[in-house]
Design a protein around this motif. Structure first.
Motif, PDB file in Angstrom:
ATOM      1  N   ARG A 155      -6.219   3.722   9.327  1.00 15.32           N
ATOM      2  CA  ARG A 155      -5.752   5.036   8.903  1.00 15.32           C
ATOM      3  C   ARG A 155      -6.847   6.064   9.158  1.00 15.32           C
ATOM      4  O   ARG A 155      -7.973   5.934   8.684  1.00 15.32           O
ATOM      5  CB  ARG A 155      -5.411   5.006   7.412  1.00 15.32           C
ATOM      6  N   VAL A 156      -6.501   7.085   9.934  1.00 11.58           N
ATOM      7  CA  VAL A 156      -7.463   8.120  10.308  1.00 11.58           C
ATOM      8  C   VAL A 156      -6.849   9.482  10.028  1.00 11.58           C
ATOM      9  O   VAL A 156      -5.698   9.742  10.389  1.00 11.58           O
ATOM     10  CB  VAL A 156      -7.832   8.024  11.810  1.00 11.58           C
ATOM     11  N   VAL A 157      -7.596  10.337   9.367  1.00 11.48           N
ATOM     12  CA  VAL A 157      -7.134  11.699   9.112  1.00 11.48           C
ATOM     13  C   VAL A 157      -7.498  12.567  10.311  1.00 11.48           C
ATOM     14  O   VAL A 157      -8.666  12.626  10.709  1.00 11.48           O
ATOM     15  CB  VAL A 157      -7.773  12.271   7.826  1.00 11.48           C
ATOM     16  N   LEU A 158      -6.517  13.217  10.887  1.00 10.76           N
ATOM     17  CA  LEU A 158      -6.720  14.022  12.086  1.00 10.76           C
ATOM     18  C   LEU A 158      -6.581  15.504  11.788  1.00 10.76           C
ATOM     19  O   LEU A 158      -5.856  15.904  10.883  1.00 10.76           O
ATOM     20  CB  LEU A 158      -5.694  13.647  13.166  1.00 10.76           C
ATOM     21  N   GLU A 195     -13.321  12.604  20.493  1.00  9.76           N
ATOM     22  CA  GLU A 195     -13.286  12.279  19.069  1.00  9.76           C
ATOM     23  C   GLU A 195     -12.258  11.192  18.769  1.00  9.76           C
ATOM     24  O   GLU A 195     -12.513  10.286  17.968  1.00  9.76           O
ATOM     25  CB  GLU A 195     -12.978  13.543  18.273  1.00  9.76           C
ATOM     26  N   LEU A 196     -11.096  11.268  19.410  1.00  8.18           N
ATOM     27  CA  LEU A 196     -10.044  10.276  19.188  1.00  8.18           C
ATOM     28  C   LEU A 196     -10.456   8.912  19.733  1.00  8.18           C
ATOM     29  O   LEU A 196     -10.096   7.873  19.172  1.00  8.18           O
ATOM     30  CB  LEU A 196      -8.746  10.742  19.851  1.00  8.18           C
ATOM     31  N   THR A 197     -11.215   8.908  20.821  1.00  5.37           N
ATOM     32  CA  THR A 197     -11.730   7.641  21.354  1.00  5.37           C
ATOM     33  C   THR A 197     -12.719   7.024  20.379  1.00  5.37           C
ATOM     34  O   THR A 197     -12.693   5.814  20.119  1.00  5.37           O
ATOM     35  CB  THR A 197     -12.390   7.874  22.724  1.00  5.37           C
ATOM     36  N   GLY A 198     -13.580   7.868  19.814  1.00  5.40           N
ATOM     37  CA  GLY A 198     -14.537   7.383  18.821  1.00  5.40           C
ATOM     38  C   GLY A 198     -13.861   6.849  17.575  1.00  5.40           C
ATOM     39  O   GLY A 198     -14.373   5.936  16.918  1.00  5.40           O
ATOM     40  N   ALA A 199     -12.669   7.409  17.253  1.00  4.52           N
ATOM     41  CA  ALA A 199     -11.916   6.958  16.078  1.00  4.52           C
ATOM     42  C   ALA A 199     -11.061   5.732  16.372  1.00  4.52           C
ATOM     43  O   ALA A 199     -10.374   5.219  15.485  1.00  4.52           O
ATOM     44  CB  ALA A 199     -11.034   8.094  15.565  1.00  4.52           C
ATOM     45  N   GLY A 200     -11.072   5.261  17.616  1.00  4.29           N
ATOM     46  CA  GLY A 200     -10.306   4.069  17.969  1.00  4.29           C
ATOM     47  C   GLY A 200      -8.846   4.327  18.243  1.00  4.29           C
ATOM     48  O   GLY A 200      -8.041   3.388  18.254  1.00  4.29           O
ATOM     49  N   LEU A 201      -8.459   5.584  18.501  1.00  3.48           N
ATOM     50  CA  LEU A 201      -7.059   5.909  18.756  1.00  3.48           C
ATOM     51  C   LEU A 201      -6.759   6.128  20.231  1.00  3.48           C
ATOM     52  O   LEU A 201      -5.594   6.176  20.632  1.00  3.48           O
ATOM     53  CB  LEU A 201      -6.660   7.160  17.959  1.00  3.48           C
ATOM     54  N   ILE A 202      -7.812   6.276  21.040  1.00  4.85           N
ATOM     55  CA  ILE A 202      -7.672   6.433  22.487  1.00  4.85           C
ATOM     56  C   ILE A 202      -8.531   5.363  23.159  1.00  4.85           C
ATOM     57  O   ILE A 202      -9.653   5.096  22.736  1.00  4.85           O
ATOM     58  CB  ILE A 202      -8.139   7.840  22.947  1.00  4.85           C
ATOM     59  N   GLU A 203      -7.973   4.758  24.205  1.00  4.44           N
ATOM     60  CA  GLU A 203      -8.721   3.740  24.939  1.00  4.44           C
ATOM     61  C   GLU A 203      -9.845   4.391  25.750  1.00  4.44           C
ATOM     62  O   GLU A 203      -9.686   5.513  26.241  1.00  4.44           O
ATOM     63  CB  GLU A 203      -7.786   3.003  25.915  1.00  4.44           C
ATOM     64  N   PRO A 204     -10.987   3.708  25.912  1.00  5.39           N
ATOM     65  CA  PRO A 204     -12.008   4.208  26.841  1.00  5.39           C
ATOM     66  C   PRO A 204     -11.394   4.333  28.228  1.00  5.39           C
ATOM     67  O   PRO A 204     -10.510   3.561  28.602  1.00  5.39           O
ATOM     68  CB  PRO A 204     -13.093   3.127  26.798  1.00  5.39           C
ATOM     69  N   GLY A 248       4.389   2.761  16.090  1.00  4.59           N
ATOM     70  CA  GLY A 248       3.291   2.634  15.150  1.00  4.59           C
ATOM     71  C   GLY A 248       2.347   3.818  15.215  1.00  4.59           C
ATOM     72  O   GLY A 248       1.810   4.265  14.201  1.00  4.59           O
ATOM     73  N   LEU A 249       2.156   4.330  16.428  1.00  8.72           N
ATOM     74  CA  LEU A 249       1.308   5.499  16.596  1.00  8.72           C
ATOM     75  C   LEU A 249       1.906   6.710  15.893  1.00  8.72           C
ATOM     76  O   LEU A 249       1.206   7.495  15.244  1.00  8.72           O
ATOM     77  CB  LEU A 249       1.128   5.788  18.090  1.00  8.72           C
ATOM     78  N   LEU A 250       3.230   6.861  15.983  1.00  8.61           N
ATOM     79  CA  LEU A 250       3.908   7.980  15.324  1.00  8.61           C
ATOM     80  C   LEU A 250       3.773   7.893  13.807  1.00  8.61           C
ATOM     81  O   LEU A 250       3.624   8.905  13.122  1.00  8.61           O
ATOM     82  CB  LEU A 250       5.388   8.008  15.727  1.00  8.61           C
ATOM     83  N   VAL A 251       3.844   6.677  13.272  1.00  8.49           N
ATOM     84  CA  VAL A 251       3.686   6.500  11.827  1.00  8.49           C
ATOM     85  C   VAL A 251       2.302   6.937  11.395  1.00  8.49           C
ATOM     86  O   VAL A 251       2.132   7.661  10.411  1.00  8.49           O
ATOM     87  CB  VAL A 251       3.943   5.025  11.432  1.00  8.49           C
ATOM     88  N   ARG A 252       1.281   6.504  12.139  1.00  4.87           N
ATOM     89  CA  ARG A 252      -0.090   6.884  11.803  1.00  4.87           C
ATOM     90  C   ARG A 252      -0.290   8.386  11.970  1.00  4.87           C
ATOM     91  O   ARG A 252      -0.996   9.013  11.179  1.00  4.87           O
ATOM     92  CB  ARG A 252      -1.076   6.119  12.685  1.00  4.87           C
ATOM     93  N   LEU A 253       0.345   8.941  12.983  1.00  4.31           N
ATOM     94  CA  LEU A 253       0.218  10.376  13.229  1.00  4.31           C
ATOM     95  C   LEU A 253       0.837  11.176  12.095  1.00  4.31           C
ATOM     96  O   LEU A 253       0.264  12.159  11.609  1.00  4.31           O
ATOM     97  CB  LEU A 253       0.899  10.720  14.569  1.00  4.31           C
ATOM     98  N   ALA A 255       1.271  10.217   9.001  1.00  5.14           N
ATOM     99  CA  ALA A 255       0.443  10.060   7.807  1.00  5.14           C
ATOM    100  C   ALA A 255      -0.783  10.957   7.879  1.00  5.14           C
ATOM    101  O   ALA A 255      -1.187  11.569   6.892  1.00  5.14           O
ATOM    102  CB  ALA A 255       0.018   8.602   7.653  1.00  5.14           C
ATOM    103  N   ALA A 256      -1.369  11.063   9.088  1.00  4.90           N
ATOM    104  CA  ALA A 256      -2.549  11.904   9.239  1.00  4.90           C
ATOM    105  C   ALA A 256      -2.207  13.362   9.023  1.00  4.90           C
ATOM    106  O   ALA A 256      -2.965  14.095   8.384  1.00  4.90           O
ATOM    107  CB  ALA A 256      -3.139  11.699  10.629  1.00  4.90           C
ATOM    108  N   LEU A 257      -1.057  13.802   9.518  1.00  9.54           N
ATOM    109  CA  LEU A 257      -0.647  15.182   9.348  1.00  9.54           C
ATOM    110  C   LEU A 257      -0.379  15.504   7.882  1.00  9.54           C
ATOM    111  O   LEU A 257      -0.692  16.600   7.397  1.00  9.54           O
ATOM    112  CB  LEU A 257       0.603  15.468  10.188  1.00  9.54           C
ATOM    113  N   GLU A 258       0.204  14.557   7.155  1.00  3.76           N
ATOM    114  CA  GLU A 258       0.498  14.782   5.744  1.00  3.76           C
ATOM    115  C   GLU A 258      -0.771  14.891   4.900  1.00  3.76           C
ATOM    116  O   GLU A 258      -0.814  15.623   3.924  1.00  3.76           O
ATOM    117  CB  GLU A 258       1.382  13.641   5.207  1.00  3.76           C
ATOM    118  N   ASP A 259      -1.827  14.180   5.354  1.00  2.00           N
ATOM    119  CA  ASP A 259      -3.085  14.202   4.599  1.00  2.00           C
ATOM    120  C   ASP A 259      -4.022  15.326   5.030  1.00  2.00           C
ATOM    121  O   ASP A 259      -5.034  15.576   4.376  1.00  2.00           O
ATOM    122  CB  ASP A 259      -3.810  12.862   4.750  1.00  2.00           C
ATOM    123  N   ALA A 260      -3.705  15.969   6.167  1.00  2.00           N
ATOM    124  CA  ALA A 260      -4.619  16.979   6.705  1.00  2.00           C
ATOM    125  C   ALA A 260      -4.661  18.209   5.805  1.00  2.00           C
ATOM    126  O   ALA A 260      -3.678  18.568   5.193  1.00  2.00           O
ATOM    127  CB  ALA A 260      -4.172  17.371   8.106  1.00  2.00           C
TER     128      ALA A 260
END
Length: 260
Positions: A155-158, A195-204, A248-253, A255-260
């Motif tokens: 879970r990552v807050v974006l 930043e998203l790569t560092g957070a593990g959400l984007i592949e190198p 799964g990506l949409l679910v995480r996205l 959640a991140a928007l709701e917490d932002a």
């Protein structure tokens, strides 16, 4: 950063020259030594920023580029967007090893609104830098697809900008493509992708070198540049085989928007 290009900009500023400085896949427009506009194939460009923000209609923009910029110049947000587009293009052009070539020419129509001292431009690009060790150096901005991670429950807050870029990552668009698709600066999208790569959400990235050599789109003797995709509708994207975003990506996205 290309010291030769920075030195040439400094010389043109001192001599108060007016014209176009061609370099790599773009150019700087100068009026009495000040930079008034900049173009680079690797960036979204002012026309795209203006279109996405609704600052000017396509008709007004065509009129401006055709020699009648009065209506566009009257828009209060144009100056900010013009400045953003110049700094965006400069960040990539100033790192170009190509030999710059200056040609005298009439001032760009944006000279009435946008004038940046080359020293300021260079200092800002130095400040932004190109961090050593980053998996997304500036040279890959248009050469590698941005691929979202397809699994993981972290879970990552974006921020809103990061969420927008992540949603646009479809494993086919490069950073340049994402910027054009969203109507945002390429540099801003590059920072978000890092930043998203560092957070593990984007592949190198896995670099994909272009088949054609870099050319200047404004040179009369240049080979015509490749055309980038226009922003597709959902139906066109589906027909063209664009991969849907992982659920799964949409679910995480969300959640991140709701917490932002």
């Amino acid at each position: 950063m290309s010291g030769e290009l920075a030195d040439e900009l400094r010389r043109l500023e001192n001599e108060k020259r007016t014209g176009v400085l061609f370099v790599g896949d773009g150019a700087f427009h100068l009026a009495e030594g000040a930079v008034t506009a900049a173009d680079c194939l690797r960036t979204s460009g002012l026309a795209r920023l203006v279109s996405e923000t609704g600052v000017a209609t396509a008709e007004d923009w065509r009129a401006a580029e055709g020699g009648h910029p009065e209506r566009v110049l009257a828009q209060p947000r144009l100056e900010t967007l013009a400045l953003l587009s110049v700094f965006d293009a400069a960040y990539f052009l100033l790192d170009t090893p190509a030999v710059p070539e200056f040609r005298p020419a009439p001032p760009h129509w944006l000279a009435a609104l946008c004038r940046i001292a080359p020293q300021v431009l260079v200092q800002e690009c130095v400040r932004r830098g190109d961090p050593a060790g980053t998996p997304w150096p500036a040279r890959l901005v248009d050469r590698a697809p941005v691929v979202p991670v397809r699994r993981g429950s972290r879970r990552v807050v974006l921020t809103a900008g990061q969420a927008e870029v992540l949603a646009a990552a479809d494993a086919r668009r490069s950073v340049t493509g994402i910027g054009e698709y969203l109507g945002r600066t390429t540099y801003g999208c590059l920072v978000a992708v890092r930043e998203l790569t560092g957070a593990g959400l984007i592949e190198p990235p896995v670099p994909v070198l272009p088949a054609e050599a870099m050319v200047n789109p404004l040179r009369a003797d240049a080979v015509p540049p490749r055309r980038r995709r226009a922003r597709p509708s959902a139906s066109v994207a589906a027909q063209d085989g664009w991969e849907p975003v992982d659920p799964g990506l949409l679910v995480r996205l969300r959640a991140a928007l709701e917490d932002a």
